[in-house]
Design a protein around this motif. Structure first.
Motif, PDB file in Angstrom:
ATOM      1  N   PRO A  10       0.817  -1.218   0.000  1.00 42.53           N
ATOM      2  CA  PRO A  10       0.000   0.000   0.000  1.00 42.53           C
ATOM      3  C   PRO A  10       0.849   1.265   0.000  1.00 42.53           C
ATOM      4  CG  PRO A  10      -0.034  -1.052   2.166  1.00 42.53           C
ATOM      5  CD  PRO A  10       0.634  -2.009   1.225  1.00 42.53           C
ATOM      6  N   GLN A  11       2.052   1.191   0.575  1.00 44.33           N
ATOM      7  CA  GLN A  11       2.932   2.361   0.602  1.00 44.33           C
ATOM      8  C   GLN A  11       3.414   2.742  -0.795  1.00 44.33           C
ATOM      9  OE1 GLN A  11       3.393  -0.380   2.466  1.00 44.33           O
ATOM     10  NE2 GLN A  11       2.963   0.287   4.561  1.00 44.33           N
ATOM     11  N   ARG A  12       3.399   1.791  -1.723  1.00 41.51           N
ATOM     12  CA  ARG A  12       3.844   2.057  -3.091  1.00 41.51           C
ATOM     13  C   ARG A  12       2.674   2.240  -4.048  1.00 41.51           C
ATOM     14  NH1 ARG A  12       8.983  -2.165  -3.762  1.00 41.51           N
ATOM     15  NH2 ARG A  12      10.238  -1.294  -2.055  1.00 41.51           N
ATOM     16  N   GLY A  13       1.488   2.431  -3.497  1.00 39.82           N
ATOM     17  CA  GLY A  13       0.350   2.764  -4.335  1.00 39.82           C
ATOM     18  C   GLY A  13      -0.605   1.644  -4.651  1.00 39.82           C
ATOM     19  N   ASP A  14      -0.348   0.420  -4.162  1.00 41.86           N
ATOM     20  CA  ASP A  14      -1.322  -0.644  -4.367  1.00 41.86           C
ATOM     21  C   ASP A  14      -2.589  -0.324  -3.583  1.00 41.86           C
ATOM     22  OD1 ASP A  14      -0.054  -2.462  -6.151  1.00 41.86           O
ATOM     23  OD2 ASP A  14       1.298  -3.064  -4.543  1.00 41.86           O
ATOM     24  N   GLU A  15      -3.729  -0.780  -4.115  1.00 43.09           N
ATOM     25  CA  GLU A  15      -5.016  -0.369  -3.575  1.00 43.09           C
ATOM     26  C   GLU A  15      -5.956  -1.538  -3.366  1.00 43.09           C
ATOM     27  OE1 GLU A  15      -6.665   3.320  -5.566  1.00 43.09           O
ATOM     28  OE2 GLU A  15      -5.189   2.652  -7.053  1.00 43.09           O
ATOM     29  N   ILE A  16      -6.941  -1.336  -2.496  1.00 43.64           N
ATOM     30  CA  ILE A  16      -8.039  -2.273  -2.324  1.00 43.64           C
ATOM     31  C   ILE A  16      -9.026  -2.077  -3.475  1.00 43.64           C
ATOM     32  CG2 ILE A  16     -10.016  -2.898  -0.878  1.00 43.64           C
ATOM     33  CD1 ILE A  16      -8.411  -1.830   1.536  1.00 43.64           C
ATOM     34  N   PHE A  17      -9.417  -3.181  -4.130  1.00 43.48           N
ATOM     35  CA  PHE A  17     -10.458  -3.061  -5.146  1.00 43.48           C
ATOM     36  C   PHE A  17     -11.690  -3.902  -4.823  1.00 43.48           C
ATOM     37  CE2 PHE A  17      -7.684  -6.437  -6.793  1.00 43.48           C
ATOM     38  CZ  PHE A  17      -8.582  -7.434  -7.126  1.00 43.48           C
TER      39      PHE A  17
ATOM     40  N   CYS B 143     -20.402  -5.802   1.366  1.00 42.78           N
ATOM     41  CA  CYS B 143     -19.542  -6.285   0.289  1.00 42.78           C
ATOM     42  C   CYS B 143     -19.607  -5.308  -0.869  1.00 42.78           C
ATOM     43  CB  CYS B 143     -19.989  -7.673  -0.162  1.00 42.78           C
ATOM     44  SG  CYS B 143     -18.925  -8.395  -1.437  1.00 42.78           S
ATOM     45  N   SER B 144     -18.452  -4.947  -1.414  1.00 42.53           N
ATOM     46  CA  SER B 144     -18.433  -4.037  -2.551  1.00 42.53           C
ATOM     47  C   SER B 144     -17.105  -4.140  -3.292  1.00 42.53           C
ATOM     48  CB  SER B 144     -18.644  -2.589  -2.095  1.00 42.53           C
ATOM     49  OG  SER B 144     -18.660  -1.699  -3.201  1.00 42.53           O
ATOM     50  N   HIS B 145     -17.150  -3.915  -4.613  1.00 48.80           N
ATOM     51  CA  HIS B 145     -15.953  -3.638  -5.399  1.00 48.80           C
ATOM     52  C   HIS B 145     -15.710  -2.125  -5.364  1.00 48.80           C
ATOM     53  CE1 HIS B 145     -15.883  -7.670  -6.625  1.00 48.80           C
ATOM     54  NE2 HIS B 145     -16.479  -7.592  -7.804  1.00 48.80           N
ATOM     55  N   PHE B 146     -14.456  -1.741  -5.628  1.00 52.80           N
ATOM     56  CA  PHE B 146     -14.100  -0.325  -5.712  1.00 52.80           C
ATOM     57  C   PHE B 146     -13.314  -0.081  -6.997  1.00 52.80           C
ATOM     58  CE2 PHE B 146     -13.652  -1.753  -1.253  1.00 52.80           C
ATOM     59  CZ  PHE B 146     -14.841  -1.229  -0.767  1.00 52.80           C
ATOM     60  N   ARG B 147     -13.387   1.112  -7.462  1.00 53.01           N
ATOM     61  CA  ARG B 147     -12.648   1.509  -8.665  1.00 53.01           C
ATOM     62  C   ARG B 147     -11.288   2.057  -8.239  1.00 53.01           C
ATOM     63  NH1 ARG B 147     -15.816   4.972  -9.772  1.00 53.01           N
ATOM     64  NH2 ARG B 147     -14.683   6.887  -9.256  1.00 53.01           N
ATOM     65  N   PRO B 148     -10.217   1.288  -8.458  1.00 54.02           N
ATOM     66  CA  PRO B 148      -8.891   1.767  -8.041  1.00 54.02           C
ATOM     67  C   PRO B 148      -8.329   2.769  -9.043  1.00 54.02           C
ATOM     68  CG  PRO B 148      -8.676  -0.385  -9.064  1.00 54.02           C
ATOM     69  CD  PRO B 148     -10.151  -0.072  -9.040  1.00 54.02           C
TER      70      PRO B 148
ATOM     71  N   ILE C  82     -11.630 -11.155 -11.068  1.00 56.51           N
ATOM     72  CA  ILE C  82     -12.218  -9.812 -11.115  1.00 56.51           C
ATOM     73  C   ILE C  82     -11.413  -8.979 -12.103  1.00 56.51           C
ATOM     74  CG2 ILE C  82     -12.788  -7.739  -9.791  1.00 56.51           C
ATOM     75  CD1 ILE C  82     -12.873  -9.569  -7.293  1.00 56.51           C
ATOM     76  N   THR C  83     -12.080  -8.458 -13.118  1.00 52.40           N
ATOM     77  CA  THR C  83     -11.406  -7.724 -14.176  1.00 52.40           C
ATOM     78  C   THR C  83     -11.522  -6.217 -13.958  1.00 52.40           C
ATOM     79  OG1 THR C  83     -13.356  -7.546 -15.605  1.00 52.40           O
ATOM     80  CG2 THR C  83     -12.050  -9.576 -15.767  1.00 52.40           C
ATOM     81  N   ASN C  84     -10.743  -5.477 -14.732  1.00 49.43           N
ATOM     82  CA  ASN C  84     -10.839  -4.018 -14.677  1.00 49.43           C
ATOM     83  C   ASN C  84     -12.215  -3.541 -15.147  1.00 49.43           C
ATOM     84  OD1 ASN C  84      -8.089  -2.796 -13.875  1.00 49.43           O
ATOM     85  ND2 ASN C  84      -7.529  -4.380 -15.337  1.00 49.43           N
ATOM     86  N   GLU C  85     -12.825  -4.274 -16.070  1.00 49.27           N
ATOM     87  CA  GLU C  85     -14.178  -3.937 -16.512  1.00 49.27           C
ATOM     88  C   GLU C  85     -15.182  -4.115 -15.383  1.00 49.27           C
ATOM     89  OE1 GLU C  85     -12.050  -5.869 -18.170  1.00 49.27           O
ATOM     90  OE2 GLU C  85     -11.593  -4.453 -19.805  1.00 49.27           O
ATOM     91  N   ASP C  86     -14.944  -5.095 -14.508  1.00 42.47           N
ATOM     92  CA  ASP C  86     -15.861  -5.348 -13.389  1.00 42.47           C
ATOM     93  C   ASP C  86     -15.899  -4.180 -12.407  1.00 42.47           C
ATOM     94  OD1 ASP C  86     -16.565  -7.894 -14.303  1.00 42.47           O
ATOM     95  OD2 ASP C  86     -14.891  -8.847 -13.242  1.00 42.47           O
ATOM     96  N   VAL C  87     -14.805  -3.438 -12.299  1.00 39.17           N
ATOM     97  CA  VAL C  87     -14.745  -2.357 -11.312  1.00 39.17           C
ATOM     98  C   VAL C  87     -14.819  -0.973 -11.956  1.00 39.17           C
ATOM     99  CG1 VAL C  87     -13.399  -3.798  -9.732  1.00 39.17           C
ATOM    100  CG2 VAL C  87     -12.203  -2.285 -11.327  1.00 39.17           C
TER     101      VAL C  87
ATOM    102  N   ASP D 268     -17.218   0.777 -13.164  1.00 38.78           N
ATOM    103  CA  ASP D 268     -18.325   1.618 -12.728  1.00 38.78           C
ATOM    104  C   ASP D 268     -18.565   1.525 -11.225  1.00 38.78           C
ATOM    105  OD1 ASP D 268     -18.870   2.492 -15.346  1.00 38.78           O
ATOM    106  OD2 ASP D 268     -20.025   0.667 -15.756  1.00 38.78           O
ATOM    107  N   ALA D 269     -17.640   0.913 -10.511  1.00 39.93           N
ATOM    108  CA  ALA D 269     -17.782   0.779  -9.056  1.00 39.93           C
ATOM    109  C   ALA D 269     -17.462   2.110  -8.379  1.00 39.93           C
ATOM    110  CB  ALA D 269     -16.840  -0.311  -8.546  1.00 39.93           C
ATOM    111  N   PRO D 270     -17.949   2.308  -7.154  1.00 37.40           N
ATOM    112  CA  PRO D 270     -17.572   3.514  -6.412  1.00 37.40           C
ATOM    113  C   PRO D 270     -16.106   3.450  -6.008  1.00 37.40           C
ATOM    114  CG  PRO D 270     -18.769   2.006  -4.992  1.00 37.40           C
ATOM    115  CD  PRO D 270     -18.843   1.427  -6.382  1.00 37.40           C
ATOM    116  N   SER D 271     -15.545   4.590  -5.690  1.00 35.14           N
ATOM    117  CA  SER D 271     -14.189   4.594  -5.146  1.00 35.14           C
ATOM    118  C   SER D 271     -14.252   4.177  -3.678  1.00 35.14           C
ATOM    119  CB  SER D 271     -13.566   5.990  -5.251  1.00 35.14           C
ATOM    120  OG  SER D 271     -14.244   6.899  -4.392  1.00 35.14           O
ATOM    121  N   LEU D 272     -13.125   3.746  -3.140  1.00 38.94           N
ATOM    122  CA  LEU D 272     -13.062   3.405  -1.715  1.00 38.94           C
ATOM    123  C   LEU D 272     -13.421   4.625  -0.873  1.00 38.94           C
ATOM    124  CD1 LEU D 272     -12.406   1.380   0.517  1.00 38.94           C
ATOM    125  CD2 LEU D 272      -9.993   1.992   0.268  1.00 38.94           C
ATOM    126  N   GLN D 273     -12.995   5.784  -1.295  1.00 41.02           N
ATOM    127  CA  GLN D 273     -13.294   7.010  -0.563  1.00 41.02           C
ATOM    128  C   GLN D 273     -14.803   7.255  -0.489  1.00 41.02           C
ATOM    129  OE1 GLN D 273     -11.014  10.299  -1.958  1.00 41.02           O
ATOM    130  NE2 GLN D 273     -11.379  11.524  -0.139  1.00 41.02           N
TER     131      GLN D 273
END
Length: 239
Positions: free
Chosen positions: A69-76, A93-98, A112-117, A119-124
């Motif tokens: 996470p310190q290098r920019g990896d994110e929860i999706f 339960c939710s997906h997030f758009r990283p 889980i693909t990039n297409e799957d997320v 239109d997902a909300p951001s974690l924020q």
């Protein structure tokens, strides 16, 4: 505390456009709310003599774009199952758009693909739902420090705060009970003759954790591990 419109007016007086002032004011209000939520969480801690049957345990799992996470990896993706007495109460339960793409090897692992997320909300955007859900609980998971590290990096970077809940490693509980090693969630499932469903997805792994926790909670009761003090004493024992 200043009302939102007062804060926005102050920003306008400094020369910001209305849209800029509104965006900054909204972010400020969200940070104030999140920090207040964290203070409330800090006030609610279970005493050591609390019966385990009275404790809300939340099973938590995340899927991330990498390991740092310190290098920019994110929860999706994140799943959290609220339990009491080994029984399920509620699920988030939710997906997030990283901000960064999900790497191909992670797509292969999770399905889980990039297409799957896309239109997902951001974690924020979802923090106003996640934090209240996690409050007043003890968190449980397999390699849960991975999940906590990602959440705390996000909270620290965006809101200068961190989770206040106690987090307990499910693996440690199993290894103290059975005097054996269970390095992975798959090992724990195999021990109980369970089969994973949708492995390496947050929801699938949380539901697997729940099947394990039902059995572990029953074993703790059989061992007369009745309170949080008893549980912590068990965890403190040498292997």
């Amino acid at each position: 505390m200043e009302r939102p419109f007062q804060w926005i007016n102050r920003l306008l007086s400094l020369g910001l456009r209305h849209d800029q002032a509104t965006a900054v004011g909204s972010a400020f209000q969200q940070e104030v709310w999140i920090r207040k939520t964290m203070r409330e969480a800090r006030k609610h801690t279970y005493s050591l003599d609390t019966p385990l049957s009275d404790v809300i345990f939340i099973l938590l799992d995340t899927e991330t774009t990498g390991f740092s996470p310190q290098r920019g990896d994110e929860i999706f993706s994140l799943a959290a199952l609220k339990t009491k007495k080994g029984e399920a109460l509620d699920l988030y339960c939710s997906h997030f758009r990283p901000k960064r793409s999900i790497p191909e090897q992670v797509v292969i692992l999770t399905g889980i693909t990039n297409e799957d997320v896309a239109d997902a909300p951001s974690l924020q955007q979802e923090m106003h739902r996640i934090l209240p859900f996690l409050n007043r609980s003890i968190l449980l998971g397999y390699h849960i420090q991975h999940d906590i590290a990602f959440l705390n990096e996000f909270l620290s970077r965006n809101y200068r705060t961190s989770l206040q809940q106690t987090a307990i490693e499910m693996r440690r509980i199993m290894e103290r009970i059975h005097h054996d090693t269970f390095p992975t969630l798959d090992d724990a499932l195999s021990f109980y003759g369970l089969f994973p469903v949708n492995r390496h997805t947050a929801l699938g792994d949380v539901m697997s954790l729940f099947e394990i926790w039902k059995r572990v909670f029953a074993e703790l009761q059989q061992m007369k591990i009745d309170t949080l003090h008893d549980l912590y004493a068990l965890l403190s024992q040498c292997s």
